[in-house]
Design a protein around this motif. Structure first.
Motif, PDB file in Angstrom:
ATOM      1  N   VAL B 143      41.071  41.540  33.768  1.00 26.97           N
ATOM      2  CA  VAL B 143      40.506  42.231  34.924  1.00 26.97           C
ATOM      3  C   VAL B 143      41.323  43.478  35.255  1.00 26.97           C
ATOM      4  O   VAL B 143      40.763  44.500  35.680  1.00 26.97           O
ATOM      5  N   GLY B 144      42.611  43.428  35.036  1.00 25.44           N
ATOM      6  CA  GLY B 144      43.470  44.574  35.311  1.00 25.44           C
ATOM      7  C   GLY B 144      43.265  45.722  34.341  1.00 25.44           C
ATOM      8  O   GLY B 144      43.621  46.868  34.629  1.00 25.44           O
ATOM      9  N   VAL B 148      36.116  42.223  31.376  1.00 30.08           N
ATOM     10  CA  VAL B 148      36.007  40.766  31.395  1.00 30.08           C
ATOM     11  C   VAL B 148      36.694  40.234  30.145  1.00 30.08           C
ATOM     12  O   VAL B 148      36.837  40.949  29.155  1.00 30.08           O
ATOM     13  N   THR B 154      36.114  32.615  30.701  1.00 33.99           N
ATOM     14  CA  THR B 154      35.358  32.281  31.909  1.00 33.99           C
ATOM     15  C   THR B 154      34.603  30.970  31.733  1.00 33.99           C
ATOM     16  O   THR B 154      34.620  30.101  32.611  1.00 33.99           O
ATOM     17  N   GLY B 164      35.856  27.501  41.815  1.00 34.31           N
ATOM     18  CA  GLY B 164      36.757  28.232  42.714  1.00 34.31           C
ATOM     19  C   GLY B 164      38.028  28.693  42.019  1.00 34.31           C
ATOM     20  O   GLY B 164      38.477  29.831  42.200  1.00 34.31           O
ATOM     21  N   ARG B 165      38.600  27.817  41.228  1.00 34.87           N
ATOM     22  CA  ARG B 165      39.842  28.186  40.546  1.00 34.87           C
ATOM     23  C   ARG B 165      39.569  29.138  39.378  1.00 34.87           C
ATOM     24  O   ARG B 165      40.412  29.967  39.046  1.00 34.87           O
ATOM     25  N   THR B 166      38.382  29.022  38.765  1.00 41.74           N
ATOM     26  CA  THR B 166      38.021  30.004  37.735  1.00 41.74           C
ATOM     27  C   THR B 166      37.959  31.394  38.352  1.00 41.74           C
ATOM     28  O   THR B 166      38.490  32.361  37.784  1.00 41.74           O
ATOM     29  N   PHE B 167      37.312  31.495  39.519  1.00 43.96           N
ATOM     30  CA  PHE B 167      37.280  32.798  40.197  1.00 43.96           C
ATOM     31  C   PHE B 167      38.702  33.299  40.460  1.00 43.96           C
ATOM     32  O   PHE B 167      39.017  34.458  40.194  1.00 43.96           O
ATOM     33  N   GLU B 168      39.545  32.437  40.991  1.00 47.22           N
ATOM     34  CA  GLU B 168      40.906  32.881  41.328  1.00 47.22           C
ATOM     35  C   GLU B 168      41.648  33.400  40.098  1.00 47.22           C
ATOM     36  O   GLU B 168      42.297  34.445  40.137  1.00 47.22           O
ATOM     37  N   ILE B 169      41.535  32.657  38.998  1.00 46.58           N
ATOM     38  CA  ILE B 169      42.261  33.033  37.778  1.00 46.58           C
ATOM     39  C   ILE B 169      41.705  34.327  37.189  1.00 46.58           C
ATOM     40  O   ILE B 169      42.455  35.245  36.844  1.00 46.58           O
ATOM     41  N   MET B 170      40.375  34.405  37.087  1.00 51.33           N
ATOM     42  CA  MET B 170      39.764  35.545  36.407  1.00 51.33           C
ATOM     43  C   MET B 170      39.758  36.804  37.266  1.00 51.33           C
ATOM     44  O   MET B 170      39.846  37.917  36.746  1.00 51.33           O
ATOM     45  N   LEU B 171      39.601  36.645  38.579  1.00 50.27           N
ATOM     46  CA  LEU B 171      39.536  37.814  39.470  1.00 50.27           C
ATOM     47  C   LEU B 171      40.917  38.304  39.848  1.00 50.27           C
ATOM     48  O   LEU B 171      41.095  39.479  40.184  1.00 50.27           O
ATOM     49  N   GLY B 172      41.918  37.424  39.835  1.00 50.14           N
ATOM     50  CA  GLY B 172      43.271  37.819  40.223  1.00 50.14           C
ATOM     51  C   GLY B 172      44.063  38.381  39.055  1.00 50.14           C
ATOM     52  O   GLY B 172      44.864  39.294  39.220  1.00 50.14           O
ATOM     53  N   GLY B 173      43.859  37.818  37.870  1.00 58.87           N
ATOM     54  CA  GLY B 173      44.587  38.290  36.696  1.00 58.87           C
ATOM     55  C   GLY B 173      46.071  37.991  36.744  1.00 58.87           C
ATOM     56  O   GLY B 173      46.864  38.622  36.035  1.00 58.87           O
ATOM     57  N   GLU B 174      46.449  37.026  37.556  1.00 59.60           N
ATOM     58  CA  GLU B 174      47.868  36.720  37.734  1.00 59.60           C
ATOM     59  C   GLU B 174      48.376  35.731  36.684  1.00 59.60           C
ATOM     60  O   GLU B 174      47.598  35.100  35.975  1.00 59.60           O
TER      61      GLU B 174
ATOM     62  N   ASP C 127      33.743  32.352  47.212  1.00 61.40           N
ATOM     63  CA  ASP C 127      34.221  32.231  45.833  1.00 61.40           C
ATOM     64  C   ASP C 127      35.523  31.448  45.758  1.00 61.40           C
ATOM     65  O   ASP C 127      35.725  30.649  44.839  1.00 61.40           O
ATOM     66  N   ARG C 129      38.824  29.482  48.051  1.00 64.29           N
ATOM     67  CA  ARG C 129      39.264  28.842  49.300  1.00 64.29           C
ATOM     68  C   ARG C 129      40.775  28.680  49.288  1.00 64.29           C
ATOM     69  O   ARG C 129      41.312  27.881  48.509  1.00 64.29           O
ATOM     70  N   TYR C 203      46.935  38.449  47.589  1.00 60.66           N
ATOM     71  CA  TYR C 203      45.895  38.197  46.597  1.00 60.66           C
ATOM     72  C   TYR C 203      44.689  39.103  46.836  1.00 60.66           C
ATOM     73  O   TYR C 203      44.172  39.749  45.911  1.00 60.66           O
ATOM     74  N   TRP C 210      41.085  46.424  41.871  1.00 59.90           N
ATOM     75  CA  TRP C 210      40.519  46.421  40.514  1.00 59.90           C
ATOM     76  C   TRP C 210      39.236  47.242  40.475  1.00 59.90           C
ATOM     77  O   TRP C 210      38.621  47.538  41.499  1.00 59.90           O
TER      78      TRP C 210
END
Lengths: 286, 286, 286
Positions: B143-144, B148, B154, B164-174, C127, C129, C203, C210
């Motif tokens: 994402v950075g 994608v 994904t 929810g955790r998929t969003f966090e991982i993929m959208l945050g890129g951390e 998305d 929480r 976060y 992005w």
């Protein structure tokens, strides 16, 4: 008289805690294997629950502090269980588990002691699994017998613990204690044994007081969303029985019985570990 | 001679621990990027494993204590990898990962060090992921780069860790350390590094002794239940390559290479954090 | 002026932290129930976000330290909310939640205080929480009102926490604190309250920088993989409204209002526990 037809179960005790809350306590010494007699009791229970419109919650526990349900009875003639009447057309064990998931009743496993193989599959087919933190042991050791699990563990686990942990559990055949089982989602929660009974009773009693119609509706919606496509169950059952007919399975089975299988023995208590030391003998030796 | 065709891999070492247990040790200094040479090695390995009916388990680890697989080689000409022969018709990286998930062999990632981007996708496409509690780092930082993930992260993550955790991982890129990766289900388990090798060896050895046929059957049943609809993979791959062709991606890539990307550098070790400080330069500056 | 049409929300504050990062702070004293006015505000927000191509991230939090969103407004005339314009054809609350999941914007719930019933459903439809470890409380207590959850909690939970834990949450109707909510996957993560704001801001700010196009693409891929078949939502909504029209529901509702429902009262703060002590009165008493 919980059974409308006056059936008397012989391998579990049925306690009517209240008209809406029943407790089924497995009691098939010495280690609670799942044999034809227990399966007959379970099929009668299912028929009763499919038709009883008062009971709301059934808690399953065990009279044996070391064993919840050891596993399928590997000494019994499978034809006896298969001859029991069913409603789904599936093999006996699949008939039991598929009907269990669809009951218009909330089912809760209160797991103290060992639940391996078909015993693990039984708890996976109940709605909710509470485990004693110190005393629960779960596992699917069929791989060590050269067989896939026949009662759908693969399908039910993958919904609960995801692909990677399903692989680990099914391919490793190891034992999982309560703590790890919770971490993986194999059980809902592991509760310290000292408060286990109070916790389970409190939850079950609470649910048993709700409106019955809403419990049925919730089960129906969750089932629609989370039950696997059903045809996977007969195919996994067929794969189990095909494996059970092969000499490798029978060689392992014979060796384990010589060492105390289905007794309250070292090997039965430590079956997860012991499987990894037991292999089919070459045909010339068997 | 593990490879029936005498192929000699150059970017990993293949060790035949036993005829049924192989170990693939990635070794592409300085940081184990996934470039055309390593992809050629992997495709040869896949072909071998698709046809070898003896090996049961393959463990993937790394010769580099800091990097498991850093990420896709962002300096290589993609045409080289795409010209390698495949069997699925998909882009090279998708071809590798889709075939990996379907092998009639159990695959285990033993993750010490960093596995980001395509490196994370590789471990997500193996059956089981064990991580060093102290030394594993996983992340999807695409994402950075304004892209994608191209290898299906994904889809594979959403099956393991939920929406929810998929969003966090993929959208945050951390970056995710071993402990958090286990909590999220990104890996099966995080094991203290001091006992990591023993743990992985013990599990892999145990599985490598089971009947091969049952391992194949279990994989087949779990795959049927948990693999995503496959057409998502080529579409995600196409989206990655479309992004990679845009000036924003190329601007970030150029900046990161100037700062030491693909070297054992501060930026490569801390790429999760560094992505959040690197943005496309305006066209006039680029 | 965040709203292009100059709409002025009255039940939340909208703060434009930056053009790409917005914060919506619920503020509907005394306990942030979800009534027609807040629903109008939310529908206007959705329309704005469906058409705004600048904002990338919206964080939802609460001005009330004890209540994030208490639950649906059980005193309001439902016809008012149902008369608000929508785009999906579904009942008002379903219209809001279904549109929320599909926004081309990343949505994050920053949960401090209580989010029960429709409040829990709201966070389940965002998305991501994040929950305060000490201060978050989540639950679906509809079962205690004799109703299924009407906004799709059953469907969204089963994707996040699996079948067994969905049953436990929906059938028990109990409160879940931040720690247990994380363990079950009900929230992404529970963060110690002292660092909660910093964590969420960090976060959200990171994601808000992005490339907007890649955020939209990731959402689209994850939605395709993880959103339930949509027809489950109107059917669950219908089941809720059918239950709400029955005398049992109305009896419980009346009793709870007498004891302080929708006030910052003991019963509202402890609703999970209190539900288990409140049952429909026989018709003769009601």
């Amino acid at each position: 008289m919980p059974f409308a037809n006056d059936y008397k179960p012989t391998h579990f005790t049925l306690t009517e805690t209240s008209p809406t809350l029943w407790r089924v306590t497995f009691d098939n010494p010495p280690v609670n294997v799942i044999g034809p007699d227990l399966m007959r009791d379970l099929k009668e229970l299912l028929t009763e629950l499919e038709n009883n419109d008062t009971v709301k919650v059934v808690v399953f526990d065990s009279a044996n502090p070391e064993f919840f349900l050891a596993h399928y009875d590997l000494a019994a003639d499978p034809a006896i269980a298969e001859a029991l009447p069913g409603t789904t057309g599936y093999a006996a064990w699949v008939d039991i588990l598929v009907r269990l998931t669809k009951l218009p009743v909330v089912t809760i496993s209160a797991i103290r002691g060992i639940a391996r193989g078909a015993g693990s599959e039984f708890v996976l087919a109940t709605d909710i699994r509470f485990a004693s933190l110190e005393k629960a042991v779960l596992g699917q050791m069929e791989v060590g017998f050269t067989a896939v699990a026949g009662g759908g563990a693969t399908a039910r686990l993958s919904e609960l613990v995801g692909r990677g942990r399903t692989f680990e559990i099914m391919l490793g055949g190891e034992d999982f204690n309560g703590e790890l089982a919770e971490r993986y989602g194999y059980v809902n929660r592991a509760i310290p044994d000292a408060s286990f009974e109070t916790f389970v009773d409190s939850y079950a009693t609470r649910v048993s007081k709700w409106d019955r119609r809403v419990l049925v509706d919730i089960k129906s919606f969750v089932n629609e969303l989370t039950l696997p496509v059903e045809d996977v169950f007969p195919r996994q059952s067929d794969a189990f029985w095909a494996a059970a007919a092969r000499p490798e399975f029978q060689s392992i089975n014979a060796q384990l019985f010589e060492r105390g299988l289905q007794q309250n023995s070292h090997i039965e208590r430590n079956l997860g570990a012991e499987m990894g030391r037991t292999f089919p003998k070459p045909v010339s030796e068997s």
